[in-house]
Design a protein around this motif. Structure first.
Motif, PDB file in Angstrom:
ATOM      1  N   THR A  14       0.815  -1.217   0.000  1.00 52.82           N
ATOM      2  CA  THR A  14       0.000   0.000   0.000  1.00 52.82           C
ATOM      3  C   THR A  14       0.847   1.266   0.000  1.00 52.82           C
ATOM      4  O   THR A  14       0.402   2.296  -0.498  1.00 52.82           O
ATOM      5  CB  THR A  14      -0.948   0.045   1.225  1.00 52.82           C
ATOM      6  N   PRO A  34       1.988   6.612  -1.755  1.00 55.05           N
ATOM      7  CA  PRO A  34       1.232   5.411  -2.137  1.00 55.05           C
ATOM      8  C   PRO A  34       1.963   4.573  -3.186  1.00 55.05           C
ATOM      9  O   PRO A  34       2.648   5.109  -4.061  1.00 55.05           O
ATOM     10  CB  PRO A  34      -0.074   5.976  -2.696  1.00 55.05           C
ATOM     11  N   THR A  35       1.820   3.249  -3.087  1.00 54.74           N
ATOM     12  CA  THR A  35       2.446   2.336  -4.047  1.00 54.74           C
ATOM     13  C   THR A  35       1.694   2.343  -5.376  1.00 54.74           C
ATOM     14  O   THR A  35       2.293   2.311  -6.444  1.00 54.74           O
ATOM     15  CB  THR A  35       2.465   0.894  -3.483  1.00 54.74           C
ATOM     16  N   GLN A  36       0.357   2.343  -5.292  1.00 57.18           N
ATOM     17  CA  GLN A  36      -0.523   2.300  -6.480  1.00 57.18           C
ATOM     18  C   GLN A  36      -0.315   1.018  -7.295  1.00 57.18           C
ATOM     19  O   GLN A  36      -0.189   1.049  -8.518  1.00 57.18           O
ATOM     20  CB  GLN A  36      -0.318   3.553  -7.351  1.00 57.18           C
ATOM     21  N   THR A  37      -0.314  -0.106  -6.580  1.00 57.31           N
ATOM     22  CA  THR A  37      -0.119  -1.400  -7.250  1.00 57.31           C
ATOM     23  C   THR A  37      -1.193  -1.673  -8.304  1.00 57.31           C
ATOM     24  O   THR A  37      -0.919  -2.315  -9.322  1.00 57.31           O
ATOM     25  CB  THR A  37      -0.168  -2.559  -6.217  1.00 57.31           C
ATOM     26  N   GLU A  38      -2.394  -1.165  -8.052  1.00 57.66           N
ATOM     27  CA  GLU A  38      -3.507  -1.447  -8.982  1.00 57.66           C
ATOM     28  C   GLU A  38      -3.260  -0.833 -10.361  1.00 57.66           C
ATOM     29  O   GLU A  38      -3.888  -1.227 -11.350  1.00 57.66           O
ATOM     30  CB  GLU A  38      -4.837  -0.938  -8.384  1.00 57.66           C
ATOM     31  N   GLN A  39      -2.305   0.101 -10.444  1.00 61.72           N
ATOM     32  CA  GLN A  39      -2.024   0.737 -11.739  1.00 61.72           C
ATOM     33  C   GLN A  39      -0.896   0.062 -12.512  1.00 61.72           C
ATOM     34  O   GLN A  39      -0.522   0.507 -13.598  1.00 61.72           O
ATOM     35  CB  GLN A  39      -1.724   2.221 -11.532  1.00 61.72           C
ATOM     36  N   VAL A  43       3.934   1.923 -13.122  1.00 65.33           N
ATOM     37  CA  VAL A  43       3.580   3.034 -12.244  1.00 65.33           C
ATOM     38  C   VAL A  43       4.293   2.897 -10.898  1.00 65.33           C
ATOM     39  O   VAL A  43       4.800   3.882 -10.345  1.00 65.33           O
ATOM     40  CB  VAL A  43       2.045   3.120 -12.052  1.00 65.33           C
ATOM     41  N   VAL A  44       4.342   1.672 -10.368  1.00 66.15           N
ATOM     42  CA  VAL A  44       5.016   1.444  -9.081  1.00 66.15           C
ATOM     43  C   VAL A  44       6.494   1.833  -9.189  1.00 66.15           C
ATOM     44  O   VAL A  44       7.036   2.526  -8.313  1.00 66.15           O
ATOM     45  CB  VAL A  44       4.870  -0.032  -8.626  1.00 66.15           C
ATOM     46  N   ASN A  47       6.903   5.485  -9.325  1.00 67.15           N
ATOM     47  CA  ASN A  47       6.713   6.062  -7.993  1.00 67.15           C
ATOM     48  C   ASN A  47       7.980   5.938  -7.148  1.00 67.15           C
ATOM     49  O   ASN A  47       8.327   6.868  -6.407  1.00 67.15           O
ATOM     50  CB  ASN A  47       5.530   5.397  -7.277  1.00 67.15           C
ATOM     51  N   TYR A  51       9.714   9.197  -5.557  1.00 68.68           N
ATOM     52  CA  TYR A  51       9.881   9.399  -4.113  1.00 68.68           C
ATOM     53  C   TYR A  51      11.354   9.533  -3.737  1.00 68.68           C
ATOM     54  O   TYR A  51      11.699  10.293  -2.825  1.00 68.68           O
ATOM     55  CB  TYR A  51       9.220   8.270  -3.322  1.00 68.68           C
TER      56      TYR A  51
END
Length: 316
Positions: A14, A34-39, A43-44, A47, A51
């Protein structure tokens, strides 16, 4: 030459936590996004880069002072080639993360699994500070582990050394099947999951205990009940501690570490757990192998992942 810094990345399902450490292993600054795994994977990874750049920009240090980036992830990693083989929490399978991040960030990248990274963090600047030979247990949903020999993570020939939760310690007649498919693993009795299972079994058997509401029992409740004198809860805690101590006796005979460091949510139980572990270890370990060996709670808590990941650049 200006001071060099090291950024550690704790890649979770997460959130991605990043931290800046100096050469002494001191954590100077952290940032979380946020990790944004769903994307998806791209994207991860974007990120992670974002960061890392953000935390350095927000720090008193320049990009030129960044010596490299280390990353820890829950899952199977090919450390030598920098590939995340399988990390279900972040949806990674066969991702050559080191080469991708090296292209994006332009700095040296190192990766490892979360248990090894946490162990390195504790050895570098936590409970094992100043010691070269440590074995770390992480007692959470499962039981993880990491081995530090001569100041560096010991990987084993295929990178799977330190799977302490899968040491078979429970005798056949009492053993249950572990999630790994084998019988009697330490994880089945000494993880939060194992403690909750034993508590539910006791309630369902009708044992006299203050524990109730089978669906909602948490490991912390079991420890709290034991501290309040509940005999059933005490028996469960002692059983969990016994098998940790028993596994440590085997590890001491094999590796002879200076310190065993115990972290993770279950370790927060404190003396009621640690005193029993130490007693069992003393009882089951030959005296010469006990000399000078300590069993300590982890110190870094949730920061162990970023500190250890940063330490990959110096100590792996």
């Amino acid at each position: 030459m200006s001071e060099q810094i090291y950024v550690g990345v704790d890649l979770g399902g997460t959130a991605i936590k990043v931290g800046i450490c100096n050469q002494a292993g001191e954590l100077i600054q952290t940032y979380e996004g946020p990790t944004q795994t769903e994307q998806g994977v791209d994207v991860v990874i974007d990120n992670i880069e974002k960061y890392v750049r953000h935390i350095v920009e927000q720090s008193p240090y320049s990009w030129d002072q960044l010596a490299g980036v280390g990353a820890g992830v829950a899952g199977f990693t090919n450390v030598r080639d920098g590939i995340i083989i399988l990390a279900p929490n972040v949806g990674f399978r066969d991702v050559p993360i080191r080469s991708i991040l090296e292209q994006k960030i332009g700095k040296p990248i190192k990766i490892d699994n979360d248990a090894n990274v946490a162990a390195l963090g504790e050895a570098w600047s936590g409970a094992g500070r100043g010691l070269d030979n440590c074995v770390c247990y992480t007692l959470g949903t499962g039981v993880g582990g990491g081995i530090i020999i001569n100041g560096k993570i010991y990987q084993g020939f295929s990178g799977l050394a330190g799977e302490l939760g899968h040491i078979s310690v429970v005798p056949d007649l009492e053993a249950i099947q572990c999630g790994c498919g084998k019988m009697g693993c330490l994880e089945t009795v000494s993880s939060a999951t194992g403690i909750i299972r034993m508590a539910k079994d006791a309630v369902e058997r009708g044992d006299r205990t203050s524990l109730s509401q089978v669906e909602h029992i948490a490991a912390k409740e079991v420890f709290d009940a034991a501290k309040a004198g509940d005999e059933v809860a005490t028996r469960i805690v002692n059983r969990a501690a016994f098998y940790i101590g028993k596994s440590m006796a085997a590890v001491a005979a094999t590796l002879n570490p200076e310190v065993f460091i115990v972290g993770g949510g279950v370790s927060k139980a404190g003396d009621i757990l640690f005193n029993e572990i130490r007693e069992v270890f003393a009882k089951l370990t030959p005296e010469p192998l006990q000399l000078g060996v300590t069993i300590l709670p982890a110190e870094l808590g949730n920061d162990a992942g970023v500190v250890g990941a940063a330490g990959l650049l110096l100590r792996s």
